[in-house]
Design a protein around this motif. Sequence first.
Motif, PDB file in Angstrom:
ATOM      1  N   HIS A 196     -16.040 -10.557   5.164  1.00 53.47           N
ATOM      2  CA  HIS A 196     -16.795 -12.368   4.814  1.00 53.47           C
ATOM      3  C   HIS A 196     -18.962 -11.582   5.139  1.00 53.47           C
ATOM      4  N   ALA A 197     -19.337 -12.554   4.237  1.00 57.80           N
ATOM      5  CA  ALA A 197     -21.319 -12.224   4.819  1.00 57.80           C
ATOM      6  C   ALA A 197     -21.546 -12.426   5.631  1.00 57.80           C
ATOM      7  N   GLY A 198     -22.352 -12.004   6.803  1.00 59.98           N
ATOM      8  CA  GLY A 198     -23.323 -11.870   7.153  1.00 59.98           C
ATOM      9  C   GLY A 198     -23.268 -10.785   8.388  1.00 59.98           C
ATOM     10  N   PRO A 199     -23.685 -11.095   9.516  1.00 60.51           N
ATOM     11  CA  PRO A 199     -23.693 -10.094  10.363  1.00 60.51           C
ATOM     12  C   PRO A 199     -22.265  -8.181  10.382  1.00 60.51           C
ATOM     13  N   PRO A 200     -23.090  -6.721  10.442  1.00 64.83           N
ATOM     14  CA  PRO A 200     -21.873  -6.499  10.566  1.00 64.83           C
ATOM     15  C   PRO A 200     -20.391  -6.575  11.361  1.00 64.83           C
ATOM     16  N   MET A 201     -19.451  -6.524  10.280  1.00 63.55           N
ATOM     17  CA  MET A 201     -17.785  -6.602  10.237  1.00 63.55           C
ATOM     18  C   MET A 201     -17.102  -5.717  10.574  1.00 63.55           C
ATOM     19  N   THR A 202     -15.243  -5.262  10.816  1.00 67.77           N
ATOM     20  CA  THR A 202     -14.893  -4.870  10.395  1.00 67.77           C
ATOM     21  C   THR A 202     -13.413  -5.602  10.816  1.00 67.77           C
ATOM     22  N   VAL A 203     -12.622  -5.651   9.695  1.00 64.04           N
ATOM     23  CA  VAL A 203     -11.415  -6.243   9.972  1.00 64.04           C
ATOM     24  C   VAL A 203     -10.755  -5.185   9.669  1.00 64.04           C
ATOM     25  N   GLU A 204      -9.257  -5.015   9.524  1.00 63.02           N
ATOM     26  CA  GLU A 204      -8.433  -3.650   9.427  1.00 63.02           C
ATOM     27  C   GLU A 204      -6.965  -4.683   9.053  1.00 63.02           C
ATOM     28  N   PHE A 205      -6.198  -4.207   8.462  1.00 65.53           N
ATOM     29  CA  PHE A 205      -4.641  -4.361   7.752  1.00 65.53           C
ATOM     30  C   PHE A 205      -4.018  -3.492   7.609  1.00 65.53           C
ATOM     31  N   LYS A 206      -2.617  -3.774   8.717  1.00 67.93           N
ATOM     32  CA  LYS A 206      -1.747  -2.876   8.477  1.00 67.93           C
ATOM     33  C   LYS A 206      -0.279  -3.441   7.684  1.00 67.93           C
ATOM     34  N   ASN A 207       0.171  -2.642   7.508  1.00 72.09           N
ATOM     35  CA  ASN A 207       2.563  -2.522   7.424  1.00 72.09           C
ATOM     36  C   ASN A 207       2.166  -3.950   6.258  1.00 72.09           C
ATOM     37  N   VAL A 208       1.648  -3.741   5.493  1.00 71.91           N
ATOM     38  CA  VAL A 208       1.519  -5.577   4.482  1.00 71.91           C
ATOM     39  C   VAL A 208       2.579  -5.350   3.424  1.00 71.91           C
ATOM     40  N   ARG A 209       3.717  -6.540   3.847  1.00 70.20           N
ATOM     41  CA  ARG A 209       4.748  -5.988   2.235  1.00 70.20           C
ATOM     42  C   ARG A 209       5.423  -7.715   1.840  1.00 70.20           C
ATOM     43  N   LEU A 210       5.814  -7.667   1.188  1.00 68.44           N
ATOM     44  CA  LEU A 210       5.862  -9.125   0.150  1.00 68.44           C
ATOM     45  C   LEU A 210       6.964  -8.646   0.065  1.00 68.44           C
ATOM     46  N   LYS A 211       7.354 -10.568  -0.502  1.00 65.72           N
ATOM     47  CA  LYS A 211       8.760 -10.234  -0.931  1.00 65.72           C
ATOM     48  C   LYS A 211       8.351 -11.498  -1.859  1.00 65.72           C
ATOM     49  N   GLN A 212       8.745 -11.803  -3.369  1.00 70.37           N
ATOM     50  CA  GLN A 212       8.086 -13.010  -4.323  1.00 70.37           C
ATOM     51  C   GLN A 212      10.289 -13.824  -4.513  1.00 70.37           C
ATOM     52  N   ASN A 213      10.629 -14.814  -4.426  1.00 67.00           N
ATOM     53  CA  ASN A 213      11.422 -15.240  -4.461  1.00 67.00           C
ATOM     54  C   ASN A 213      11.319 -15.783  -5.499  1.00 67.00           C
TER      55      ASN A 213
ATOM     56  N   PHE B 272       0.552  -0.804   0.196  1.00 69.25           N
ATOM     57  CA  PHE B 272      -0.168  -0.341   0.120  1.00 69.25           C
ATOM     58  C   PHE B 272       0.882   1.178  -0.191  1.00 69.25           C
ATOM     59  N   ASN B 273       0.130   1.997  -0.716  1.00 68.42           N
ATOM     60  CA  ASN B 273       0.734   3.647  -0.604  1.00 68.42           C
ATOM     61  C   ASN B 273       1.652   4.520   0.357  1.00 68.42           C
ATOM     62  N   GLY B 274       0.413   4.220   1.393  1.00 69.62           N
ATOM     63  CA  GLY B 274       0.720   4.915   2.944  1.00 69.62           C
ATOM     64  C   GLY B 274      -0.224   5.787   2.511  1.00 69.62           C
ATOM     65  N   LYS B 275      -1.003   6.015   1.191  1.00 66.98           N
ATOM     66  CA  LYS B 275      -2.146   7.321   1.031  1.00 66.98           C
ATOM     67  C   LYS B 275      -3.229   6.262   1.089  1.00 66.98           C
TER      68      LYS B 275
END
Length: 247
Positions: free
Chosen positions: A230-247, A43-46
């Motif tokens: 996910h479908a269903g009752p109200p929910m909140t999910v948060e993600f941060k600092n998502v980083r990847l290295k491909q081999n 993510f670009n941080g913005k």
Amino acid sequence: MRCLLRPFVLAACSALLLASQLLAADGPSPAAPAEPAEMKQLFNGKDLTGWEGDMRLWSFKDGVVRGQTTSENQTKGNTFLVWKDGELGDFELRLSFRIAGGNSGVQYRAKVLPPKQGEVNQWVVSGYQAEVEDTPGKVGFLYHEKGRGYLCNVGDKVEVGEDGKPKVVGKLGEKDAIGKTYKKSDWNDYVIIAKGNHIQHFLNGVQTVDIVDNDPKNSAARGILALQIHAGPPMTVEFKNVRLKQN
């Protein structure tokens, strides 16, 4: 001499067995590997540039990706925020997540499915999923979304045969002990490593699953990355600092 030694040998074996059981119950292993250099932030941080999904439900603020449903703003089926800048082959992915209500997941080596006739949701994904939910002992398992279903539960080592059926071949540790590493309703760290047909998940530095997928029909060597609401009752999910290295 044999008769005299035999009780001691049996006692020693019993002690070793008990110690191994206690070790498995007291603390799971092994630990996550050290983070490699040169991991790429996804993510670009913005904002959500480079990602695609139902923007009624996804937002980005203060470095955090948020997926949220409410009673007024729902999804009729599971929906995903899809990374558009490439596919995953062999990789290492690291991120932090926090969830309230419902459940979610990190989808990888996956594919976007075309909507069924009359289906509104355009971001339907099938593939490997690292489980995200606010339930110690369950978060961290491996699921095949819109595929084979449950593949590897927390604490297990699994081999999937050519017939597509998973078989437990060993233990990483006891599920309840691994579950104690989860920080309920707080930020948790995920590590996902895939090399060939070997997949590993780590939660807060502790391995949760280990699987070798030998299914030629349903396993995946490459595919997209996505985050789930996910479908269903109200929910909140948060993600941060998502980083990847491909081999």
